[in-house]
Motif scaffolding. Structure first.
Motif, short mmCIF file in Angstrom:
data_model
loop_
_atom_site.label_atom_id
_atom_site.label_comp_id
_atom_site.label_asym_id
_atom_site.label_seq_id
_atom_site.Cartn_x
_atom_site.Cartn_y
_atom_site.Cartn_z
N LEU A 159 55.43 27.19 -47.76
CA LEU A 159 54.29 27.88 -48.35
C LEU A 159 53.06 26.99 -48.23
N GLU A 160 51.89 27.60 -48.26
CA GLU A 160 50.65 26.86 -48.21
C GLU A 160 49.87 27.11 -49.49
N GLY A 161 49.35 26.04 -50.09
CA GLY A 161 48.62 26.19 -51.34
C GLY A 161 47.69 25.02 -51.58
N VAL A 162 47.10 24.99 -52.77
CA VAL A 162 46.12 23.98 -53.15
C VAL A 162 46.68 23.15 -54.30
N VAL A 163 46.52 21.83 -54.21
CA VAL A 163 46.96 20.95 -55.29
C VAL A 163 46.02 21.13 -56.47
N VAL A 164 46.57 21.47 -57.65
CA VAL A 164 45.75 21.69 -58.84
C VAL A 164 45.97 20.61 -59.89
N SER A 165 47.01 19.78 -59.74
CA SER A 165 47.24 18.69 -60.69
C SER A 165 47.96 17.55 -59.98
N ASP A 166 47.52 16.32 -60.27
CA ASP A 166 48.19 15.14 -59.72
C ASP A 166 48.40 14.09 -60.82
N LYS A 167 48.60 14.55 -62.05
CA LYS A 167 48.70 13.64 -63.18
C LYS A 167 50.08 13.02 -63.35
N MET A 168 51.10 13.62 -62.74
CA MET A 168 52.46 13.08 -62.87
C MET A 168 52.75 12.12 -61.72
N GLN A 169 53.71 11.24 -61.93
CA GLN A 169 54.10 10.30 -60.88
C GLN A 169 54.97 11.01 -59.86
N LYS A 170 54.57 10.94 -58.60
CA LYS A 170 55.31 11.50 -57.46
C LYS A 170 55.51 13.00 -57.54
N ILE A 207 51.34 19.60 -58.61
CA ILE A 207 51.45 21.02 -58.88
C ILE A 207 50.61 21.75 -57.85
N VAL A 208 51.25 22.61 -57.09
CA VAL A 208 50.59 23.33 -55.99
C VAL A 208 50.51 24.80 -56.37
N GLU A 209 49.30 25.35 -56.29
CA GLU A 209 49.09 26.76 -56.61
C GLU A 209 49.03 27.55 -55.30
N TYR A 214 48.36 12.89 -52.00
CA TYR A 214 47.59 14.13 -52.08
C TYR A 214 46.92 14.23 -53.43
N LYS A 215 45.65 14.63 -53.41
CA LYS A 215 44.84 14.70 -54.63
C LYS A 215 44.46 16.14 -54.93
N VAL A 216 43.86 16.35 -56.09
CA VAL A 216 43.43 17.69 -56.51
C VAL A 216 42.44 18.25 -55.50
N GLY A 217 42.65 19.50 -55.10
CA GLY A 217 41.77 20.15 -54.15
C GLY A 217 42.27 20.14 -52.72
N ASP A 218 43.27 19.32 -52.41
CA ASP A 218 43.82 19.27 -51.06
C ASP A 218 44.64 20.53 -50.78
N THR A 219 44.50 21.06 -49.57
CA THR A 219 45.33 22.18 -49.13
C THR A 219 46.56 21.60 -48.45
N MET A 249 58.95 20.15 -51.71
CA MET A 249 58.47 18.86 -51.24
C MET A 249 57.22 19.08 -50.41
N VAL A 250 56.21 18.22 -50.60
CA VAL A 250 54.98 18.34 -49.83
C VAL A 250 55.25 17.82 -48.42
N LEU A 251 54.99 18.65 -47.41
CA LEU A 251 55.20 18.24 -46.02
C LEU A 251 53.97 17.52 -45.47
N TYR A 252 52.83 18.20 -45.50
CA TYR A 252 51.60 17.62 -44.95
C TYR A 252 50.40 18.35 -45.50
N SER A 253 49.26 17.75 -45.28
CA SER A 253 48.00 18.35 -45.72
C SER A 253 47.35 19.07 -44.56
N SER A 254 46.84 20.26 -44.81
CA SER A 254 46.15 21.02 -43.78
C SER A 254 44.76 20.44 -43.58
N PRO A 255 44.25 20.44 -42.35
CA PRO A 255 42.90 19.92 -42.13
C PRO A 255 41.85 20.79 -42.81
N GLN A 256 40.86 20.15 -43.41
CA GLN A 256 39.79 20.88 -44.09
C GLN A 256 38.82 21.46 -43.07
N ALA A 257 38.45 22.72 -43.25
CA ALA A 257 37.54 23.38 -42.31
C ALA A 257 36.10 23.07 -42.63
#
Length: 81
Positions: free
Chosen positions: A7-18, A21-23, A52-57, A73-81
């Motif tokens: 699935l493809e989504g946006v990181v909305v939280s990175d407050k936990m270790q490792k 949360i992807v929406e 990966y930080k908040v706002g990354d696709t 599991m996060v595979l990779y980050s999509s390039p930002q357009a």
């Protein structure tokens, strides 16, 4: 071998270790009125390097249960357009 879901989504939280949360936003069609509407769902995804930080696709892949809530599991980050 079974194909794992991705699935493809946006990181909305990175407050936990490792954990990130992807929406994921999908569009569904109403069965009667044929209008499209958006449905969002949040997935807990494992990010070993915490890169990966908040706002990354990102693209996430289904995996074995890693904790009570983590099954992705996060595979990779999509390039930002």
């Amino acid at each position: 071998m079974v194909q794992k879901r991705t699935l493809e989504g946006v990181v909305v939280s990175d407050k936990m270790q490792k954990t990130r949360i992807v929406e994921v936003r999908r569009y569904k069609l109403h069965p009667k009125y044929k209008k499209r509407f958006s449905v969002t769902k949040r997935y807990y995804a494992h990010d070993e390097k915490e890169q990966y930080k908040v706002g990354d696709t990102v693209t996430i892949q289904e995996t074995r249960p890693l904790s009570r809530l983590k099954r992705w599991m996060v595979l990779y980050s999509s390039p930002q357009a």
